[in-house]
Design a protein around this motif. Structure first.
Motif, PDB file in Angstrom:
ATOM      1  N   ARG A  16      41.911  41.460  44.507  1.00 17.64           N
ATOM      2  CA  ARG A  16      41.013  41.770  43.396  1.00 17.64           C
ATOM      3  C   ARG A  16      41.864  42.199  42.208  1.00 17.64           C
ATOM      4  NH1 ARG A  16      37.335  45.058  45.550  1.00 17.64           N
ATOM      5  NH2 ARG A  16      35.619  43.587  45.279  1.00 17.64           N
ATOM      6  N   LEU A  17      41.476  41.770  41.023  1.00 12.01           N
ATOM      7  CA  LEU A  17      42.113  42.221  39.790  1.00 12.01           C
ATOM      8  C   LEU A  17      41.200  43.268  39.168  1.00 12.01           C
ATOM      9  CD1 LEU A  17      43.302  38.805  38.296  1.00 12.01           C
ATOM     10  CD2 LEU A  17      44.558  40.376  39.772  1.00 12.01           C
ATOM     11  N   GLY A  18      41.729  44.438  38.942  1.00  8.76           N
ATOM     12  CA  GLY A  18      40.926  45.528  38.388  1.00  8.76           C
ATOM     13  C   GLY A  18      40.149  46.236  39.474  1.00  8.76           C
ATOM     14  N   LYS A  19      39.010  46.783  39.080  1.00  6.37           N
ATOM     15  CA  LYS A  19      38.183  47.571  39.990  1.00  6.37           C
ATOM     16  C   LYS A  19      36.915  46.809  40.347  1.00  6.37           C
ATOM     17  CE  LYS A  19      39.878  51.914  38.187  1.00  6.37           C
ATOM     18  NZ  LYS A  19      39.532  53.204  37.581  1.00  6.37           N
ATOM     19  N   SER A  20      36.348  47.162  41.471  1.00  7.04           N
ATOM     20  CA  SER A  20      35.097  46.529  41.901  1.00  7.04           C
ATOM     21  C   SER A  20      33.950  47.024  41.031  1.00  7.04           C
ATOM     22  CB  SER A  20      34.808  46.865  43.362  1.00  7.04           C
ATOM     23  OG  SER A  20      34.449  48.234  43.480  1.00  7.04           O
ATOM     24  N   ALA A  21      32.852  46.294  41.053  1.00  6.14           N
ATOM     25  CA  ALA A  21      31.662  46.694  40.304  1.00  6.14           C
ATOM     26  C   ALA A  21      31.163  48.056  40.771  1.00  6.14           C
ATOM     27  CB  ALA A  21      30.578  45.631  40.448  1.00  6.14           C
ATOM     28  N   CYS A  33      27.712  41.089  42.991  1.00  3.80           N
ATOM     29  CA  CYS A  33      28.235  41.778  41.816  1.00  3.80           C
ATOM     30  C   CYS A  33      29.309  40.944  41.125  1.00  3.80           C
ATOM     31  CB  CYS A  33      28.878  43.094  42.235  1.00  3.80           C
ATOM     32  SG  CYS A  33      27.749  44.190  43.075  1.00  3.80           S
ATOM     33  N   PRO A  34      29.521  41.181  39.823  1.00  4.13           N
ATOM     34  CA  PRO A  34      30.621  40.517  39.136  1.00  4.13           C
ATOM     35  C   PRO A  34      31.962  40.952  39.737  1.00  4.13           C
ATOM     36  CG  PRO A  34      29.370  41.937  37.631  1.00  4.13           C
ATOM     37  CD  PRO A  34      28.772  42.073  38.971  1.00  4.13           C
ATOM     38  N   ASP A  35      32.946  40.075  39.645  1.00  6.00           N
ATOM     39  CA  ASP A  35      34.264  40.393  40.199  1.00  6.00           C
ATOM     40  C   ASP A  35      35.304  39.444  39.622  1.00  6.00           C
ATOM     41  OD1 ASP A  35      35.885  41.974  41.828  1.00  6.00           O
ATOM     42  OD2 ASP A  35      34.626  41.665  43.593  1.00  6.00           O
ATOM     43  N   ILE A  36      36.570  39.834  39.741  1.00  9.48           N
ATOM     44  CA  ILE A  36      37.699  38.999  39.315  1.00  9.48           C
ATOM     45  C   ILE A  36      38.716  39.006  40.450  1.00  9.48           C
ATOM     46  CG2 ILE A  36      39.492  38.589  37.579  1.00  9.48           C
ATOM     47  CD1 ILE A  36      37.940  40.500  35.715  1.00  9.48           C
ATOM     48  N   TRP A  37      39.120  37.815  40.889  1.00  4.72           N
ATOM     49  CA  TRP A  37      40.059  37.697  42.007  1.00  4.72           C
ATOM     50  C   TRP A  37      41.175  36.710  41.697  1.00  4.72           C
ATOM     51  CZ3 TRP A  37      40.220  39.933  46.890  1.00  4.72           C
ATOM     52  CH2 TRP A  37      39.208  40.848  47.153  1.00  4.72           C
ATOM     53  N   GLN A  38      42.362  37.018  42.192  1.00  2.00           N
ATOM     54  CA  GLN A  38      43.464  36.071  42.141  1.00  2.00           C
ATOM     55  C   GLN A  38      43.440  35.276  43.434  1.00  2.00           C
ATOM     56  OE1 GLN A  38      47.477  37.636  41.845  1.00  2.00           O
ATOM     57  NE2 GLN A  38      48.099  35.786  40.791  1.00  2.00           N
ATOM     58  N   LEU A  39      43.643  33.965  43.310  1.00  2.00           N
ATOM     59  CA  LEU A  39      43.681  33.091  44.480  1.00  2.00           C
ATOM     60  C   LEU A  39      45.126  32.883  44.919  1.00  2.00           C
ATOM     61  CD1 LEU A  39      41.059  30.464  43.267  1.00  2.00           C
ATOM     62  CD2 LEU A  39      40.676  32.536  44.634  1.00  2.00           C
ATOM     63  N   ASP A  40      45.309  32.391  46.134  1.00  2.00           N
ATOM     64  CA  ASP A  40      46.666  32.245  46.664  1.00  2.00           C
ATOM     65  C   ASP A  40      47.510  31.207  45.932  1.00  2.00           C
ATOM     66  OD1 ASP A  40      45.469  29.944  47.704  1.00  2.00           O
ATOM     67  OD2 ASP A  40      46.002  30.368  49.786  1.00  2.00           O
ATOM     68  N   GLY A  76      32.536  43.926  30.149  1.00  2.00           N
ATOM     69  CA  GLY A  76      33.824  44.055  29.469  1.00  2.00           C
ATOM     70  C   GLY A  76      34.762  45.045  30.139  1.00  2.00           C
ATOM     71  N   VAL A  77      34.203  46.135  30.671  1.00  2.00           N
ATOM     72  CA  VAL A  77      35.030  47.144  31.332  1.00  2.00           C
ATOM     73  C   VAL A  77      35.741  46.554  32.547  1.00  2.00           C
ATOM     74  CG1 VAL A  77      33.157  48.078  32.771  1.00  2.00           C
ATOM     75  CG2 VAL A  77      35.080  49.545  32.126  1.00  2.00           C
ATOM     76  N   MET A  78      35.147  45.548  33.175  1.00  2.00           N
ATOM     77  CA  MET A  78      35.760  44.937  34.349  1.00  2.00           C
ATOM     78  C   MET A  78      37.063  44.230  33.977  1.00  2.00           C
ATOM     79  SD  MET A  78      33.966  42.576  37.199  1.00  2.00           S
ATOM     80  CE  MET A  78      33.349  44.031  38.037  1.00  2.00           C
ATOM     81  N   LEU A  79      37.068  43.489  32.877  1.00  2.00           N
ATOM     82  CA  LEU A  79      38.294  42.825  32.433  1.00  2.00           C
ATOM     83  C   LEU A  79      39.318  43.855  31.944  1.00  2.00           C
ATOM     84  CD1 LEU A  79      39.817  40.196  32.023  1.00  2.00           C
ATOM     85  CD2 LEU A  79      38.818  40.073  29.740  1.00  2.00           C
ATOM     86  N   SER A  80      38.848  44.886  31.261  1.00  2.00           N
ATOM     87  CA  SER A  80      39.762  45.928  30.769  1.00  2.00           C
ATOM     88  C   SER A  80      40.515  46.592  31.908  1.00  2.00           C
ATOM     89  CB  SER A  80      38.998  46.987  29.981  1.00  2.00           C
ATOM     90  OG  SER A  80      38.442  46.428  28.822  1.00  2.00           O
TER      91      SER A  80
END
Length: 89
Positions: A16-21, A33-40, A76-80
């Motif tokens: 996960r990049l950043g914090k969870s929702a 929930c919204p989320d941002i993840w890096q893939l392999d 926006g806070v999720m990307l920040s």
């Protein structure tokens, strides 16, 4: 004609990049929930609200969506909070 980049549907979620929702307080403990993840493979997966239809007719000049692309919106806070996990170019 092949595009220079194609998404790899077999890539796996690695971190996960950043914090969870839940950590950010942008959810009511719902598992969708919204989320941002890096893939392999280094690509990034963004889970957000699909607002493709709402934005399609008012995209800025030079911005377009292919038939297989979706415009998603996340808090926006999720990307920040993900900034610390994203290396500089």
């Amino acid at each position: 004609m092949a595009r220079p980049w194609e998404a790899n549907p077999s890539a796996l979620f690695t971190r996960r990049l950043g914090k969870s929702a839940a950590e950010l307080g942008t959810t009511d403990d719902d598992e969708t929930c919204p989320d941002i993840w890096q893939l392999d493979n280094g690509d990034i997966a963004v889970i957000g609200r699909d607002l493709t239809a709402a934005y399609r007719q008012r995209l800025p000049e030079g911005v377009s969506l292919n038939a297989d692309e979706r415009l998603v919106v996340i808090p926006g806070v999720m990307l920040s909070t993900a900034k610390a996990d994203i290396p500089d170019a």
